[in-house]
Design a protein around this motif. Structure first.
Motif, PDB file in Angstrom:
ATOM      1  N   GLU A 165     -36.973 -41.237  34.316  1.00  0.00           N
ATOM      2  CA  GLU A 165     -37.398 -39.975  34.942  1.00  0.00           C
ATOM      3  C   GLU A 165     -36.511 -39.027  34.397  1.00  0.00           C
ATOM      4  OE1 GLU A 165     -37.564 -39.961  38.988  1.00  0.00           O
ATOM      5  OE2 GLU A 165     -37.922 -42.412  39.199  1.00  0.00           O
ATOM      6  N   PRO A 166     -36.792 -38.531  33.300  1.00  0.00           N
ATOM      7  CA  PRO A 166     -36.347 -37.347  32.651  1.00  0.00           C
ATOM      8  C   PRO A 166     -36.408 -36.010  33.196  1.00  0.00           C
ATOM      9  CG  PRO A 166     -37.986 -37.990  31.177  1.00  0.00           C
ATOM     10  CD  PRO A 166     -37.901 -38.830  32.319  1.00  0.00           C
ATOM     11  N   SER A 167     -37.432 -35.947  34.045  1.00  0.00           N
ATOM     12  CA  SER A 167     -37.812 -34.395  34.599  1.00  0.00           C
ATOM     13  C   SER A 167     -37.047 -34.253  35.844  1.00  0.00           C
ATOM     14  CB  SER A 167     -39.292 -34.207  34.811  1.00  0.00           C
ATOM     15  OG  SER A 167     -39.639 -35.287  35.661  1.00  0.00           O
ATOM     16  N   MET A 168     -36.393 -35.426  36.475  1.00  0.00           N
ATOM     17  CA  MET A 168     -35.747 -35.265  38.037  1.00  0.00           C
ATOM     18  C   MET A 168     -34.837 -34.211  38.107  1.00  0.00           C
ATOM     19  SD  MET A 168     -33.958 -38.040  40.264  1.00  0.00           S
ATOM     20  CE  MET A 168     -33.680 -39.209  39.055  1.00  0.00           C
ATOM     21  N   GLY A 169     -35.168 -33.486  38.937  1.00  0.00           N
ATOM     22  CA  GLY A 169     -34.471 -32.231  39.358  1.00  0.00           C
ATOM     23  C   GLY A 169     -34.518 -31.048  38.530  1.00  0.00           C
ATOM     24  N   LEU A 170     -35.316 -31.096  37.484  1.00  0.00           N
ATOM     25  CA  LEU A 170     -35.610 -29.849  36.805  1.00  0.00           C
ATOM     26  C   LEU A 170     -36.647 -28.811  37.109  1.00  0.00           C
ATOM     27  CD1 LEU A 170     -35.063 -31.395  33.250  1.00  0.00           C
ATOM     28  CD2 LEU A 170     -33.452 -30.620  34.675  1.00  0.00           C
ATOM     29  N   ALA A 171     -36.445 -27.720  36.852  1.00  0.00           N
ATOM     30  CA  ALA A 171     -37.585 -26.563  36.991  1.00  0.00           C
ATOM     31  C   ALA A 171     -38.792 -26.850  36.285  1.00  0.00           C
ATOM     32  CB  ALA A 171     -37.031 -25.286  36.738  1.00  0.00           C
ATOM     33  N   PRO A 172     -40.081 -26.429  36.621  1.00  0.00           N
ATOM     34  CA  PRO A 172     -41.206 -27.008  35.975  1.00  0.00           C
ATOM     35  C   PRO A 172     -41.104 -26.594  34.270  1.00  0.00           C
ATOM     36  CG  PRO A 172     -41.733 -25.902  37.991  1.00  0.00           C
ATOM     37  CD  PRO A 172     -40.197 -25.983  37.765  1.00  0.00           C
ATOM     38  N   MET A 173     -40.651 -25.172  34.226  1.00  0.00           N
ATOM     39  CA  MET A 173     -40.642 -24.806  32.740  1.00  0.00           C
ATOM     40  C   MET A 173     -39.776 -25.667  31.710  1.00  0.00           C
ATOM     41  SD  MET A 173     -42.196 -22.195  31.577  1.00  0.00           S
ATOM     42  CE  MET A 173     -40.944 -21.894  30.121  1.00  0.00           C
ATOM     43  N   LEU A 174     -38.593 -26.291  32.257  1.00  0.00           N
ATOM     44  CA  LEU A 174     -37.762 -27.258  31.662  1.00  0.00           C
ATOM     45  C   LEU A 174     -38.540 -28.597  31.401  1.00  0.00           C
ATOM     46  CD1 LEU A 174     -34.238 -26.529  33.294  1.00  0.00           C
ATOM     47  CD2 LEU A 174     -35.039 -26.054  30.993  1.00  0.00           C
ATOM     48  N   VAL A 175     -39.264 -29.032  32.468  1.00  0.00           N
ATOM     49  CA  VAL A 175     -39.947 -30.197  32.538  1.00  0.00           C
ATOM     50  C   VAL A 175     -40.893 -30.199  31.127  1.00  0.00           C
ATOM     51  CG1 VAL A 175     -41.470 -31.941  33.611  1.00  0.00           C
ATOM     52  CG2 VAL A 175     -39.803 -30.691  34.972  1.00  0.00           C
ATOM     53  N   LYS A 176     -41.380 -29.057  31.038  1.00  0.00           N
ATOM     54  CA  LYS A 176     -42.531 -28.893  30.202  1.00  0.00           C
ATOM     55  C   LYS A 176     -41.828 -28.946  28.575  1.00  0.00           C
ATOM     56  CE  LYS A 176     -46.510 -25.827  30.315  1.00  0.00           C
ATOM     57  NZ  LYS A 176     -46.894 -24.607  30.629  1.00  0.00           N
ATOM     58  N   ASP A 177     -40.602 -28.279  28.806  1.00  0.00           N
ATOM     59  CA  ASP A 177     -39.996 -28.573  27.535  1.00  0.00           C
ATOM     60  C   ASP A 177     -39.617 -29.846  26.908  1.00  0.00           C
ATOM     61  OD1 ASP A 177     -39.926 -25.783  27.281  1.00  0.00           O
ATOM     62  OD2 ASP A 177     -37.714 -25.384  27.837  1.00  0.00           O
ATOM     63  N   ILE A 178     -38.992 -30.526  28.165  1.00  0.00           N
ATOM     64  CA  ILE A 178     -38.650 -31.839  27.978  1.00  0.00           C
ATOM     65  C   ILE A 178     -39.846 -32.996  27.545  1.00  0.00           C
ATOM     66  CG2 ILE A 178     -37.757 -34.095  29.228  1.00  0.00           C
ATOM     67  CD1 ILE A 178     -35.544 -32.003  28.586  1.00  0.00           C
ATOM     68  N   PHE A 179     -40.884 -32.567  27.983  1.00  0.00           N
ATOM     69  CA  PHE A 179     -42.159 -33.263  27.728  1.00  0.00           C
ATOM     70  C   PHE A 179     -42.711 -32.983  26.284  1.00  0.00           C
ATOM     71  CE2 PHE A 179     -44.029 -34.272  32.041  1.00  0.00           C
ATOM     72  CZ  PHE A 179     -43.141 -35.085  32.372  1.00  0.00           C
ATOM     73  N   ASN A 180     -42.513 -31.763  25.822  1.00  0.00           N
ATOM     74  CA  ASN A 180     -42.895 -31.412  24.401  1.00  0.00           C
ATOM     75  C   ASN A 180     -41.851 -32.077  23.486  1.00  0.00           C
ATOM     76  OD1 ASN A 180     -44.959 -29.802  25.038  1.00  0.00           O
ATOM     77  ND2 ASN A 180     -43.744 -27.805  25.305  1.00  0.00           N
ATOM     78  N   VAL A 181     -40.607 -32.281  23.834  1.00  0.00           N
ATOM     79  CA  VAL A 181     -39.782 -33.006  23.026  1.00  0.00           C
ATOM     80  C   VAL A 181     -40.136 -34.273  22.753  1.00  0.00           C
ATOM     81  CG1 VAL A 181     -37.385 -33.937  22.830  1.00  0.00           C
ATOM     82  CG2 VAL A 181     -37.723 -31.514  23.305  1.00  0.00           C
ATOM     83  N   ILE A 182     -40.439 -35.055  24.006  1.00  0.00           N
ATOM     84  CA  ILE A 182     -41.031 -36.271  23.701  1.00  0.00           C
ATOM     85  C   ILE A 182     -42.168 -36.396  23.004  1.00  0.00           C
ATOM     86  CG2 ILE A 182     -41.998 -38.158  25.151  1.00  0.00           C
ATOM     87  CD1 ILE A 182     -40.080 -37.283  27.541  1.00  0.00           C
ATOM     88  N   LYS A 183     -43.187 -35.497  23.162  1.00  0.00           N
ATOM     89  CA  LYS A 183     -44.275 -35.484  22.170  1.00  0.00           C
ATOM     90  C   LYS A 183     -44.117 -35.366  20.710  1.00  0.00           C
ATOM     91  CE  LYS A 183     -46.907 -33.399  25.628  1.00  0.00           C
ATOM     92  NZ  LYS A 183     -47.939 -32.193  25.739  1.00  0.00           N
ATOM     93  N   HIS A 184     -42.857 -34.524  20.596  1.00  0.00           N
ATOM     94  CA  HIS A 184     -42.630 -34.369  19.277  1.00  0.00           C
ATOM     95  C   HIS A 184     -41.966 -35.633  18.238  1.00  0.00           C
ATOM     96  CE1 HIS A 184     -40.360 -32.482  15.964  1.00  0.00           C
ATOM     97  NE2 HIS A 184     -39.341 -32.868  16.188  1.00  0.00           N
ATOM     98  N   LEU A 185     -41.030 -36.182  19.322  1.00  0.00           N
ATOM     99  CA  LEU A 185     -40.648 -37.331  19.025  1.00  0.00           C
ATOM    100  C   LEU A 185     -41.545 -38.350  18.403  1.00  0.00           C
ATOM    101  CD1 LEU A 185     -37.438 -37.412  21.246  1.00  0.00           C
ATOM    102  CD2 LEU A 185     -37.163 -37.098  18.889  1.00  0.00           C
ATOM    103  N   ASN A 186     -42.451 -38.560  19.508  1.00  0.00           N
ATOM    104  CA  ASN A 186     -43.565 -39.497  19.101  1.00  0.00           C
ATOM    105  C   ASN A 186     -44.325 -39.191  17.686  1.00  0.00           C
ATOM    106  OD1 ASN A 186     -46.661 -40.026  20.047  1.00  0.00           O
ATOM    107  ND2 ASN A 186     -45.311 -41.780  20.071  1.00  0.00           N
TER     108      ASN A 186
END
Ligand SMILES: Nc1ncnc2c1ncn2[C@@H]1O[C@H](COP(=O)(O)OP(=O)(O)O)[C@@H](O)[C@H]1O
Ligand SMILES: [Mg+2]
Lengths: 239, 312
Positions: A165-186
């Motif tokens: 749950e890396p997006s827990m408690g984060l604002a939608p903008m930040l969630v997007k950033d985190i997801f982008n990082v995950i995609k980048h790593l992948n």
């Protein structure tokens, strides 16, 4: 060969079964997500893989190697890293110390120089952490803390990155950033095992997903197929 | 060592080394020597509690093992004191492993009770089977090294405080090493620490052993200084005193451990007038320092100083 294979895994917390004969397998270099309601057993699954919670029965294989009996602190050397639920940062330590602890298991084999190089790579991914490197982790904002939790796990240069749950408690903008990082790593061929409350977002970026219900595997399939599954839509995607 | 630490280090130990020359009489010197011995135990507990996050109410047990083992070995087996010192430290280390293994799974209050129980067991053992039983024994040889006997208060003062200087230098470096980082990480989150590759159970044993060795050296220094020991010096009250030193000085600071040890050692001298109520006053001091300076003296002073610098 599958990257990870979990066979007949049962886990209980003193009598209460959190996972019941679970069978899961997925391939290398993919984003795999685990979805399910609160209490379905998602965190238990990751914590059991990491051997932080003992399995009652069943076996876990990573790259064909049986890892069920390998101690937590040894697993990281095999290439498995966990970003735990609630981040669990070392909140009284600086950002830099948190990162260095991420490479704790590798200090002897890598040496200081390589560890610093790895920290630089994390700073490239999350420049704000570089600015804040001498700040105490507990004083960072929620988003920065999540970045640090991910950065710390990346210091091990894992083959499989597990995120609870890396997006827990984060604002939608930040969630997007985190997801982008995950995609980048992948995209750099890191395998990802992701637990996510936001099932729609998770399925959209996942190659494959498993659905847990009360500790049982209720469903599985590619991200796209689950997004179009009527039952899944009703239960997890808001109709 | 960090720069600020190095400055404090030089300033403090310079002060310590010139201090005796401004004193008259051996009484004050001997109080200062006791403060040094207590500092040694307090530093060990500070690393255990403040850095590693493991509670101990049993430090008097390790302290007692250090005193009794070293005294008995040097008297009854004629061992040179330096050797009996290291045997005492080894005995204490072994007992720490024996305590730590079952205590590994315990946290907070449960760990406090387990360590308290350990201290009581050691107390009962030396009380029942120690030489002289409850009344203790004497004729313990003074500490000596290469034929030099530390039999004056001044020489013992320097022995203790120079040892402490070395211990402090070692401890500061330890805290800032990879080992120290691992200790602090375990304090914040055992789960994350474990997942990052820290062998948490082994680390806990190691830090218990470290604190036990510090306390044992303290005990041995004590025994070969006063040359007479009895169980009452190693009771639960002593464990509580060490805890008070660390808490009053500031549990997250090694310097706090020394400051606390000095304060708590001096207190009885100041509190003489309260006679049998001194325990009550000790209690009040502990409670009020928890309530009003819950971070401890040294961290609060450092904070004030930092704010002061920013203000100007
Ligand atoms: N440490 C624990 N002790 C006892 N029960 C637990 C513990 N952790 C989780 N559980 C229980 O196990 C089940 C699964 O929990 P968890 O794996 O945290 O679910 P999820 O991450 O999907 O929300 C829940 O019923 C939860 O109450
Ligand atoms: Mg969970």
């Amino acid at each position: 060969m599958m990257l990870m294979e979990i066979k007949d895994l049962t886990v209980s917390y003193g009598g209460i079964k959190a996972l019941r004969s679970l069978n899961i397998a997925f391939e290398e270099k993919s984003i795999v997500s685990i979805i399910g309601a609160n209490g379905a057993g998602k965190s238990t699954l990751l914590n059991t893989i990491m051997n932080l919670v003992p399995a009652e029965s069943g076996e876990i294989f990573f790259q064909g190697k049986r890892i069920s009996d390998i101690k937590s602190h040894e697993l990281i050397k095999l290439g498995i890293s966990l970003v735990p639920e609630g981040r669990m940062l070392f909140s009284h330590l600086t950002v830099r110390d948190n990162l260095h602890l991420g490479a704790y298991a590798f200090f002897r084999t890598l040496g200081k120089k390589e560890v610093r190089k790895r920290a630089e790579r994390v700073y490239e991914l999350f420049p704000i952490l570089k600015e804040r490197r001498d700040q105490i982790a507990g004083t960072l904002s929620g988003g920065q803390q999540q970045m640090l939790a991910i950065g710390r796990a990346l210091m091990a240069d894992p083959r499989l990155l597990m995120l609870d749950e890396p997006s827990m408690g984060l604002a939608p903008m930040l969630v997007k950033d985190i997801f982008n990082v995950i995609k980048h790593l992948n995209s750099q061929s890191m395998s990802i095992l992701l637990i996510e409350q936001n099932a729609r977002a998770a399925l959209k970026m996942s190659h494959y997903a498993f659905v847990l219900e009360s500790g049982r595997l209720a469903s599985q399939g590619t991200g796209a197929s689950l997004l179009n599954d009527e039952k899944i839509k009703k239960a997890y995607l808001g109709g | 060592m960090q720069i600020t630490n190095r400055r404090i280090f030089l300033a403090f130990f310079t002060l310590v080394l010139v201090f005796p020359f401004f004193l008259e009489g051996s009484y004050a010197l001997s109080i200062a020597t006791f403060a040094g011995i207590n500092s040694l135990i307090a530093i060990g507990l500070c690393i255990l509690m403040g850095y590693a996050g493991q509670v101990s109410l049993g430090q008097a047990g390790f302290y007692g093992i250090g005193a009794y083992v070293s005294a008995i070995l040097s008297i009854n087996f004629g061992l040179p004191v330096v050797l009996s010192f290291f045997m005492a430290a080894a005995a204490s280390a072994i007992s720490a492993v024996v305590l730590a293994i079952p205590a590994l799974r315990l946290k907070g209050h449960y760990l406090a009770v387990a360590t308290l129980g350990f201290g009581e067991i050691i107390y009962v053992i030396i009380n029942e089977w120690g030489p002289g039983g409850p009344s203790g024994f004497g004729d313990i040889p003074k500490f000596n090294l290469f034929g030099y006997v530390f039999n004056t208060p001044l020489s013992y003062y320097f022995l203790i405080w120079i040892t402490l200087m070395l211990v402090m230098a070692f401890s500061i470096n330890l805290i800032n090493s990879r080992f120290g980082r691992a200790l602090r990480s375990m304090h914040d989150s055992e789960i994350a620490s474990n997942a990052m590759g820290v062998d948490v159970p082994t680390l806990k044993i190691k830090v218990f052993v470290l604190s036990a060795v510090y306390a044992a050296f303290g005990g041995a220094f004590y025994a070969h200084y006063v040359t007479f020991i009895s169980p009452s010096s190693f009771s639960l009250f002593q464990s509580v005193l060490v805890l008070m030193m660390v808490v009053v000085g500031g549990i997250t600071s090694l310097w706090g451990a020394i400051a606390g040890a000095i304060i708590i050692t001096l207190l009885p001298e100041i509190l003489r007038e309260f006679k049998e109520y001194d325990i009550l006053v000790y209690g009040l001091i502990l409670i009020s320092s928890l309530l009003f300076f819950n971070k401890g003296l040294v961290p609060i002073i450092i904070e004030r100083l930092k704010k002061g610098y920013k203000g100007t």
